[in-house]
Design a protein around this motif. Structure first.
Motif, short mmCIF file in Angstrom:
data_model
loop_
_atom_site.label_atom_id
_atom_site.label_comp_id
_atom_site.label_asym_id
_atom_site.label_seq_id
_atom_site.Cartn_x
_atom_site.Cartn_y
_atom_site.Cartn_z
N GLY A 249 3.38 14.83 -7.33
CA GLY A 249 2.62 15.82 -8.08
C GLY A 249 3.28 16.25 -9.38
N LEU A 250 2.64 17.22 -10.04
CA LEU A 250 3.08 17.68 -11.36
C LEU A 250 4.48 18.26 -11.33
CD1 LEU A 250 2.38 18.22 -14.33
CD2 LEU A 250 1.38 20.40 -13.60
N SER A 251 4.87 18.88 -10.23
CA SER A 251 6.19 19.51 -10.16
C SER A 251 7.30 18.49 -10.33
CB SER A 251 6.35 20.25 -8.82
OG SER A 251 6.25 19.34 -7.73
N THR A 252 7.11 17.29 -9.80
CA THR A 252 8.13 16.23 -9.96
C THR A 252 8.24 15.80 -11.42
OG1 THR A 252 7.70 15.44 -7.71
CG2 THR A 252 8.84 13.94 -9.20
N TRP A 253 7.11 15.72 -12.09
CA TRP A 253 7.13 15.36 -13.52
C TRP A 253 7.91 16.41 -14.31
CZ3 TRP A 253 4.23 11.30 -16.07
CH2 TRP A 253 3.55 10.46 -15.18
N ILE A 254 7.69 17.68 -13.97
CA ILE A 254 8.39 18.76 -14.68
C ILE A 254 9.89 18.70 -14.37
CG2 ILE A 254 8.63 21.26 -14.87
CD1 ILE A 254 5.63 21.47 -14.31
N ASP A 255 10.24 18.43 -13.12
CA ASP A 255 11.65 18.35 -12.74
C ASP A 255 12.37 17.23 -13.48
OD1 ASP A 255 11.31 20.45 -11.00
OD2 ASP A 255 11.02 19.19 -9.23
N LEU A 256 11.66 16.14 -13.75
CA LEU A 256 12.29 14.97 -14.38
C LEU A 256 12.24 15.02 -15.91
CD1 LEU A 256 11.00 12.09 -12.05
CD2 LEU A 256 13.32 13.01 -12.20
N LEU A 257 11.56 16.01 -16.46
CA LEU A 257 11.42 16.08 -17.92
C LEU A 257 12.75 16.20 -18.66
CD1 LEU A 257 9.51 16.08 -20.31
CD2 LEU A 257 9.23 18.55 -20.01
N PRO A 258 13.68 17.08 -18.24
CA PRO A 258 14.97 17.13 -18.95
C PRO A 258 15.72 15.80 -18.92
CG PRO A 258 14.68 19.06 -17.55
CD PRO A 258 13.60 18.11 -17.18
N SER A 259 15.71 15.13 -17.76
CA SER A 259 16.38 13.83 -17.67
C SER A 259 15.71 12.82 -18.59
CB SER A 259 16.36 13.32 -16.23
OG SER A 259 17.06 14.20 -15.37
N ALA A 260 14.39 12.85 -18.65
CA ALA A 260 13.66 11.93 -19.53
C ALA A 260 14.02 12.18 -21.00
CB ALA A 260 12.16 12.07 -19.31
N ALA A 261 14.20 13.45 -21.36
CA ALA A 261 14.57 13.77 -22.74
C ALA A 261 15.94 13.19 -23.09
CB ALA A 261 14.56 15.28 -22.94
N LEU A 262 16.91 13.32 -22.16
CA LEU A 262 18.23 12.75 -22.40
C LEU A 262 18.17 11.23 -22.46
CD1 LEU A 262 20.47 14.97 -20.10
CD2 LEU A 262 20.25 15.09 -22.58
N ILE A 263 17.39 10.62 -21.58
CA ILE A 263 17.25 9.16 -21.60
C ILE A 263 16.63 8.72 -22.93
CG2 ILE A 263 16.00 7.23 -20.57
CD1 ILE A 263 16.34 8.62 -17.85
N SER A 264 15.66 9.47 -23.42
CA SER A 264 15.01 9.13 -24.69
C SER A 264 16.02 9.12 -25.83
CB SER A 264 13.89 10.14 -25.00
OG SER A 264 12.91 10.13 -24.00
N ILE A 265 16.90 10.12 -25.83
CA ILE A 265 17.91 10.20 -26.89
C ILE A 265 18.82 8.99 -26.86
CG2 ILE A 265 19.91 11.50 -27.71
CD1 ILE A 265 18.52 14.04 -26.69
N ILE A 266 19.31 8.66 -25.67
CA ILE A 266 20.22 7.53 -25.55
C ILE A 266 19.52 6.22 -25.89
CG2 ILE A 266 21.58 6.18 -23.90
CD1 ILE A 266 22.92 8.73 -24.85
N VAL A 267 18.29 6.05 -25.38
CA VAL A 267 17.52 4.83 -25.67
C VAL A 267 17.36 4.65 -27.17
CG1 VAL A 267 15.18 3.87 -25.56
CG2 VAL A 267 16.29 4.68 -23.48
N PHE A 268 17.00 5.73 -27.86
CA PHE A 268 16.75 5.64 -29.29
C PHE A 268 18.03 5.38 -30.08
CE2 PHE A 268 16.11 8.17 -33.34
CZ PHE A 268 15.48 7.12 -33.99
N VAL A 269 19.06 6.18 -29.82
CA VAL A 269 20.29 6.06 -30.61
C VAL A 269 20.93 4.69 -30.39
CG1 VAL A 269 22.61 6.96 -30.92
CG2 VAL A 269 20.71 8.53 -30.66
#
Length: 567
Positions: A249-269
């Motif tokens: 459900g949506l709560s899992t997506w919200i829980d994983l959002l900070p991790s996804a943001a950090l992964i995005s930074i590393i992926v991009f850089v």
């Protein structure tokens, strides 16, 4: 057309380019298949997920990316971040579903940043932080793979030193068969990487073929010697993983959002850094904003495939580059070869020993460990050295996500401290010239009624107080000053806090009989100052194009041209 660079370079591709791309894709596939299987294991996912992450994402990047040689797919650092992030999702969430959510969120974040043209943020993650993070993450990955060498279950969430201590306390029950298979595979891979018995091309070929050869030998050894205690990859299905998932459900997506943001930074850089490095070798360019769009689409494609977040891989990109790839058609061919391998040969992967795959991972990430950079960076800049060291130790002691956040926060705090204490120099004129230098470093000419102060930093809320304090101390030491000249050659921006402080200081000094002047003001700064009321606090004509013009005008007005005081 703007978002599809392929329409610009594809019509220019020649037959020779396509032949080189086809050959490079065939060679890179040999490296990609074992790496894809292994990196999925690092992420705690079924090995086949690594191959699904190598098909659609590679095609989408080829359509949208601006790097001709970047190979996008499973990557070591992204894999270990996925493994750490799935812990936040909870034990009741399928790891594949968590990885899919991370891919989707990372894709949306990257795509949004690209549409907002936020490619400039690639420079916010400093190189010392990135180096410390990569080194720490590589050690975490290698320590985690020791479980496959040991052949026993390890508790999840152990840090590297805890893994070593746990295995050391259980040395008597380690699996000798997995130790033998993994150890021999590791020795063969290291021998192929460091071989000196052949020419350069043969060494490169041996290094690329080594993972496949080692896997074949390890699989053959398990069968020939009946090593039944060696864990294998197990049955592999070609059915897309997402077809069998129950999405949380949506709560899992919200829980994983900070991790996804950090992964995005590393992926991009990391991806942009690799792309720029390869582009520079061929005098090409990489558009950071378009790379955000391309990487975002690639990760959304990975989510649609039911796979893990993807990034540019340095090892595969270098193999692709050195093998003669000229365009992103090599990525399209690579994706097709991977898809064919997945459909035709997937059942053959079921007998691969996990210990041999772990050896491939260890050799692949070992090159990311750069401990020499810590003392080297420290000698040059203690602030950067501290960022490198804290990030490295933070990753080892607290995990990849916490370590990265610690490094970024420390880097930002040190930047604020450094710019908050800028170099502020009282300057004078070098004899027989129009050059102005610091009175503390050079023998210069000064004037008893004129104080020239140069600020070598942008003026903003964090440092304007220090600038004001320094000028106040100079006035206390030199009570005869009637003119203060702020030399702004090093100032590229003045924020509203600094502007108000300058206005207040000009009013107070004017009441004390001191006139404030500006010199060497940059055009953009002057344009912004003209929109304000600061010139109401300055007498007409008190903004000079250079420090020399200011000194000449003021000394003539005071008839002090011949009263120079050598220091």
């Amino acid at each position: 057309m703007k978002f599809f660079p392929i329409f610009h370079w594809a019509p220019l591709a020649t037959r020779q380019d396509l032949a080189g791309d086809l050959a490079a894709a065939a060679i890179t596939t040999i490296l990609l298949v074992p790496q894809g299987l292994a990196y999925a294991m690092v992420a705690g996912l079924p090995p086949v997920v690594g191959l699904y992450a190598s098909v659609l994402p590679a095609i989408l990047y080829a359509l949208l990316g601006t790097s001709r040689n970047l190979s996008v797919g499973p990557a070591s650092v992204a894999a270990i971040m996925v493994a750490a992030a799935t812990v936040h999702a909870g034990s009741d969430v399928d790891p594949v579903a968590a990885a899919l959510i991370l891919s989707a969120l990372s894709g949306l974040i990257l795509l949004s940043m690209g549409l907002l043209r936020m490619g400039v943020f690639a420079n916010l993650l400093s190189q010392p932080v990135l180096t410390g993070f990569s080194s720490g993450a590589a050690i975490v990955i290698m320590a985690d793979q020791l479980r496959h060498f040991a052949g026993i279950e390890l508790p999840s969430g152990l840090h590297p030193h805890e893994v070593v201590a746990y295995l050391g306390a259980r040395a008597a029950i380690l699996n000798p068969e997995t130790l033998a298979v993994g150890g021999l595979a590791l020795l063969l891979l290291l021998a192929s990487a460091g071989s000196t018995w052949a020419g350069r091309r043969l060494r490169m070929l041996a290094a690329r073929l080594a993972p496949v050869v080692v896997l074949a030998l390890a699989t053959g050894a398990v069968v020939a010697f009946g090593l039944e205690r060696v864990p294998l990859v197990g049955a592999i299905t070609t059915r897309p993983p997402m077809l069998d998932l129950e999405m949380p459900g949506l709560s899992t997506w919200i829980d994983l959002l900070p991790s996804a943001a950090l992964i995005s930074i590393i992926v991009f850089v990391e991806s942009v850094s690799i792309g720029k490095y390869l582009a520079a070798r061929r005098r090409e360019t990489v558009d950071a904003d378009q790379e955000l769009v391309a990487l975002g689409a690639a990760n959304l494609g990975s989510a649609l495939s039911g796979a893990m977040p993807v990034a540019g891989s340095f090892s595969r990109s270098m193999v692709n580059f050195n093998s003669g790839a000229r365009t992103q058609f090599s990525s399209i061919f690579l994706a097709l070869f991977t898809a064919a391998t997945l459909l035709l040969f997937a059942p053959l992967f079921s007998g691969l020993p996990k210990a041999a795959l772990a050896a491939i991972i260890i050799v692949a990430v070992a090159g990311l460990v750069d401990l020499r950079s810590i003392p080297e960076t420290w000698r040059y800049s203690k602030a950067d050295g501290a960022s490198n060291l804290v990030t490295f130790l933070g990753v080892l002691a607290y995990g990849v996500e916490a370590g990265l956040v610690m490094g970024v926060l420390l880097s930002v705090l040190l930047y604020i401290w450094r710019t908050g204490h800028p170099n502020i120099a009282v300057v004078g004129r070098l004899p027989h010239s129009t050059e102005f230098r610091s009175v503390a470093r050079h023998q210069v000419e000064t004037w008893p009624e004129i104080l020239l102060v140069r600020v070598d930093e942008n003026l903003y809320f964090a440092n304007v107080g220090n600038v004001q304090d320094m000028i106040t101390r100079e006035f206390e030491q030199r009570p005869g000053i009637k003119h203060l000249v702020l030399v702004m050659s090093g100032v590229g921006f003045v924020d509203s806090s600094a502007l108000r402080t300058l206005q207040a200081a000009a009013e107070n000094l004017r009441a004390a009989g001191v006139t404030v002047h500006l010199a060497d003001v940059k055009g953009p700064v002057m344009d912004r100052l003209r929109r304000t009321r600061i010139f109401e606090q300055l007498a007409p004509g008190q903004v000079f194009p250079t420090a020399q013009v200011a000194v000449t005008a003021l000394s003539r007005a005071a008839e002090r041209e011949k009263e120079l005081i050598p220091l």
